[in-house]
Scaffold this motif. Structure first.
Motif, PDB file in Angstrom:
ATOM      1  N   GLY A 275      11.601 -16.562  37.616  1.00 22.56           N
ATOM      2  CA  GLY A 275      10.820 -15.495  38.220  1.00 22.56           C
ATOM      3  C   GLY A 275      11.079 -14.111  37.655  1.00 22.56           C
ATOM      4  O   GLY A 275      10.802 -13.112  38.330  1.00 22.56           O
ATOM      5  N   LYS A 276      11.566 -14.033  36.409  1.00 15.03           N
ATOM      6  CA  LYS A 276      11.859 -12.744  35.797  1.00 15.03           C
ATOM      7  C   LYS A 276      10.675 -12.175  35.025  1.00 15.03           C
ATOM      8  O   LYS A 276      10.648 -10.991  34.706  1.00 15.03           O
ATOM      9  CB  LYS A 276      13.063 -12.875  34.848  1.00 15.03           C
ATOM     10  CG  LYS A 276      14.320 -13.409  35.522  1.00 15.03           C
ATOM     11  CD  LYS A 276      14.811 -12.506  36.630  1.00 15.03           C
ATOM     12  CE  LYS A 276      16.120 -13.033  37.226  1.00 15.03           C
ATOM     13  NZ  LYS A 276      16.607 -12.183  38.348  1.00 15.03           N
ATOM     14  N   VAL A 277       9.719 -13.014  34.697  1.00 12.89           N
ATOM     15  CA  VAL A 277       8.451 -12.582  34.103  1.00 12.89           C
ATOM     16  C   VAL A 277       7.338 -13.325  34.827  1.00 12.89           C
ATOM     17  O   VAL A 277       7.572 -14.363  35.459  1.00 12.89           O
ATOM     18  CB  VAL A 277       8.373 -12.859  32.576  1.00 12.89           C
ATOM     19  CG1 VAL A 277       9.440 -12.089  31.819  1.00 12.89           C
ATOM     20  CG2 VAL A 277       8.468 -14.358  32.287  1.00 12.89           C
ATOM     21  N   ALA A 278       6.125 -12.803  34.725  1.00 13.41           N
ATOM     22  CA  ALA A 278       5.016 -13.389  35.475  1.00 13.41           C
ATOM     23  C   ALA A 278       4.258 -14.457  34.711  1.00 13.41           C
ATOM     24  O   ALA A 278       3.638 -15.326  35.324  1.00 13.41           O
ATOM     25  CB  ALA A 278       4.037 -12.292  35.907  1.00 13.41           C
ATOM     26  N   MET A 279       4.300 -14.408  33.370  1.00 12.37           N
ATOM     27  CA  MET A 279       3.487 -15.324  32.566  1.00 12.37           C
ATOM     28  C   MET A 279       4.193 -15.649  31.265  1.00 12.37           C
ATOM     29  O   MET A 279       5.085 -14.923  30.824  1.00 12.37           O
ATOM     30  CB  MET A 279       2.142 -14.682  32.188  1.00 12.37           C
ATOM     31  CG  MET A 279       1.209 -14.327  33.276  1.00 12.37           C
ATOM     32  SD  MET A 279      -0.266 -13.456  32.596  1.00 12.37           S
ATOM     33  CE  MET A 279       0.228 -11.755  32.832  1.00 12.37           C
ATOM     34  N   GLU A 280       3.746 -16.719  30.637  1.00 11.93           N
ATOM     35  CA  GLU A 280       4.138 -17.014  29.264  1.00 11.93           C
ATOM     36  C   GLU A 280       3.047 -17.847  28.607  1.00 11.93           C
ATOM     37  O   GLU A 280       2.527 -18.793  29.208  1.00 11.93           O
ATOM     38  CB  GLU A 280       5.466 -17.770  29.188  1.00 11.93           C
ATOM     39  CG  GLU A 280       5.891 -18.007  27.738  1.00 11.93           C
ATOM     40  CD  GLU A 280       7.224 -18.720  27.581  1.00 11.93           C
ATOM     41  OE1 GLU A 280       7.825 -18.587  26.498  1.00 11.93           O
ATOM     42  OE2 GLU A 280       7.646 -19.415  28.521  1.00 11.93           O
ATOM     43  N   LEU A 281       2.694 -17.488  27.371  1.00 12.46           N
ATOM     44  CA  LEU A 281       1.788 -18.300  26.562  1.00 12.46           C
ATOM     45  C   LEU A 281       2.630 -19.359  25.882  1.00 12.46           C
ATOM     46  O   LEU A 281       3.414 -19.056  24.981  1.00 12.46           O
ATOM     47  CB  LEU A 281       1.063 -17.427  25.535  1.00 12.46           C
ATOM     48  CG  LEU A 281       0.082 -18.169  24.611  1.00 12.46           C
ATOM     49  CD1 LEU A 281      -1.088 -18.746  25.395  1.00 12.46           C
ATOM     50  CD2 LEU A 281      -0.421 -17.234  23.504  1.00 12.46           C
TER      51      LEU A 281
END
Length: 439
Positions: A275-281
Motif C-alpha cells: 500500500g505504498k503506491v497506488a498503481m503499477e504497470l
C-alpha cells in the motif's frame, strides 16, 4: 479463444525466424538423439525462475506427481531468481553442458537461441496434442517447427489499490492518458505516491515506451517494425514524445530509479502489495510476486486491474494489449520423448490449475481459464481474451540483440531525462547488431 483474434507476435516470430535462418550457417537444431526407453531411467535438469513461494512449492509438487506417473524419469529442479537466470542461460547454451529443460519466452528470442544448435526440435513429440493450446502457443515455433511449449500466458496492464483510489476520491479507473494524469495529481494531493516503477532492473521501463508505441502505431506498423527490425516510423517518435511528456508530470514514486522490480519488499511490486503506491504497470504475475513481499496475505482483495489508457489521436487500437508468456524448451542433450512428456504434463488441466492457483499467470491451456481465483486476474484475462491483437513484448518479438538494445535504450532514457527519444527508436539498428550476422 476467438477465431478472429490475431496474436501479433506470430507474424513477428515468423518474419524474424526467416531473417535468422537466412543468415545462419546451421540454422535449426535437430531433435535430440538421446531417447528414453520404457525400461531406461533418465534424469532431466530443469532450469526455471520459480525460486519463491508459492510457485516453488507447486513446481516441487508437480515434479512428484510427474515422477509417480513416470517412474523412469527424474526431474532435477534448479530454480533461480529471474535476473540471475537470464544471465546464466546464454552462456549455458553456448557451452558444452546446457540444462535439459530451460525456461524461455518464445518468438524472436527463441529464434536466436535455436541458432546455438543446442535447442531441440520437438515437433514430432508435441504435434499430436499442442493444437489444444490455441494460437498463442505458436509463439514457440521457429521456421514452422516446435522448439518449446508455453505453460502460462501474460498480459501487461495497471494493477491498482482500490482502497487508495477510494481515499483519493477516484471512482473508476482512467481510460485515457489525460485521465491518468489527473488521477495521479489527485493521489498526490492526498499524500499517496501514484505509480510504482522498478527502474533499477530496467525491463519494467520498457513496458511504458512499448505501450505508448502500441497506442500510437497501428498493428500493421508494429508488425512491420518488428519483422524489419526498424523503428523509424513516425509513430514511434511520437511514442517517445508521449512518454517524455508523461514522465514530466512526476507520476512515479520517490527514488524509482533505484527501486528493484520484484525481488524485495521495497521493490515496486512490494510497494504496491504494502500500500505504498497506488498503481503499477506490470504483468499478471503481480499478485503472486506481491504475496511473498507483504505480511498482508489478503492484499489481493484490494487489487483492481485496468488496461493501459488510450492516447488521444493515436492510430493504435485502444484495446490491444502487450503480453507474452512463459514456456520451456528441451535442449539436444535431453532424453526424448521424456523431455517433451514433461512439457506436455505441465499443460494438462490438473497441473495448469495448480500453476494458475499459485498466481503464475494466465493458463496456457484454455481449459483452465475458470481456475483464476483473484478477481483482478479475471479482469486481466478478460481483456486479454477480448483484445483485437496481442503485441508480443518488443524485446522478445525482436531478435535477441536488438531486443536487448531496445530495453537498454529505454532504461538509459529513464535515467537521463534530458536525453531525446531518438536514442530509443534507433537502438535496434545501433552498432552491435548486424542483421546479416543475426545479432
Amino acid at each position: 479463444m476467438h477465431r478472429k483474434r490475431v496474436v501479433l507476435g506470430v507474424a513477428v516470430a515468423a518474419a524474424a525466424a526467416t531473417v535468422l535462418a537466412a543468415c545462419s550457417s546451421g540454422g535449426s537444431s535437430s531433435t535430440s538423439s538421446n531417447s528414453s526407453s520404457s525400461s531406461g531411467k533418465v534424469t532431466l535438469s530443469w532450469w526455471n525462475n520459480a525460486n519463491t513461494q508459492p510457485l516453488l512449492g507447486v513446481f516441487n509438487n508437480v515434479i512428484k506427481q510427474f515422477e509417480t506417473a513416470h517412474p523412469n524419469i527424474t526431474i532435477a529442479n534448479v530454480p533461480m531468481q529471474n535476473e540471475q537466470f537470464k544471465t546464466k542461460i546464454t552462456p549455458a547454451l553456448r557451452g558444452n553442458a546446457p540444462p535439459d529443460i530451460y525456461q524461455q519466452w518464445g518468438s524472436g528470442q527463441q529464434a536466436t537461441q535455436v541458432q546455438s544448435g543446442k535447442v531441440a526440435d520437438i515437433s514430432s513429440d508435441v504435434s499430436p496434442w499442442i493444437g489444444s493450446l490455441g494460437t498463442p502457443a505458436t509463439e514457440w515455433q521457429t521456421n514452422g517447427k516446435w522448439y518449446g511449449v508455453p505453460y502460462d500466458l501474460h498480459v501487461v496492464g495497471f494493477w491498482y489499490r482500490k482502497d487508495l483510489f477510494q481515499q483519493a476520491g477516484i471512482t473508476s479507473p482512467p481510460t485515457t492518458i489525460p485521465q491518468l494524469e489527473s488521477d495521479d495529481a489527485a493521489l498526490r494531493a492526498h499524500g499517496i505516491q501514484p505509480i510504482g516503477l522498478g527502474s533499477k532492473d530496467g525491463w519494467p521501463d520498457a513496458f511504458w515506451w512499448e505501450y505508448f508505441a502500441i497506442r500510437e502505431c497501428s498493428q500493421s506498423t508494429i508488425t512491420q517494425a518488428m519483422s524489419s527490425v526498424n523503428l523509424s516510423a513516425a509513430c514511434f517518435t511520437k511514442a517517445s514524445a508521449d512518454l517524455d511528456a508523461f514522465v514530466k508530470t512526476n507520476p512515479f514514486q520517490t527514488a524509482f530509479l533505484a527501486t528493484p522490480a520484484q525481488s524485495v519488499p521495497n521493490s515496486s511490486v512490494g510497494l504496491l502489495a504494502n500500500g505504498k503506491v497506488a498503481m503499477e504497470l506490470q504483468g499478471d504475475w503481480e499478485p503472486a510476486a506481491g504475496a511473498g513481499l507483504t505480511s498482508d496475505k489478503n492484499f489481493t482483495s484490494q487489487l483492481g486491474w485496468f488496461p493501459f489508457p488510450a492516447v488521444p489521436g493515436g492510430a493504435g487500437d485502444p484495446k490491444a494489449v502487450l503480453g507474452g508468456g512463459d514456456g520451456y524448451s528441451c535442449t539436444t542433450s535431453a532424453a526424448e520423448p521424456a523431455c517433451a512428456e514433461f512439457l506436455q504434463f505441465l499443460t494438462t488441466p490438473a497441473v495448469q490449475k495448480q500453476i494458475i492457483g499459485a498466481g503464475a499467470g494466465l493458463p496456457a491451456n484454455p481449459a483452465a481459464n475458470s481456475d483464476l481465483a483473484v478477481p483482478a486476474e479475471q479482469n486481466a484475462a478478460a481483456a486479454n481474451a477480448a483484445a483485437p491483437y496481442i503485441a508480443e513484448y518488443f524485446d522478445t518479438a525482436l531478435p535477441t540483440t536488438p531486443g536487448q538494445n531496445l530495453d537498454n535504450a529505454v532504461a538509459k532514457w529513464f535515467a537521463s531525462p534530458e536525453a531525446t527519444g531518438s536514442g530509443i527508436t534507433s537502438s535496434v539498428t545501433a552498432p552491435g547488431y548486424d542483421a546479416k550476422h543475426c545479432g
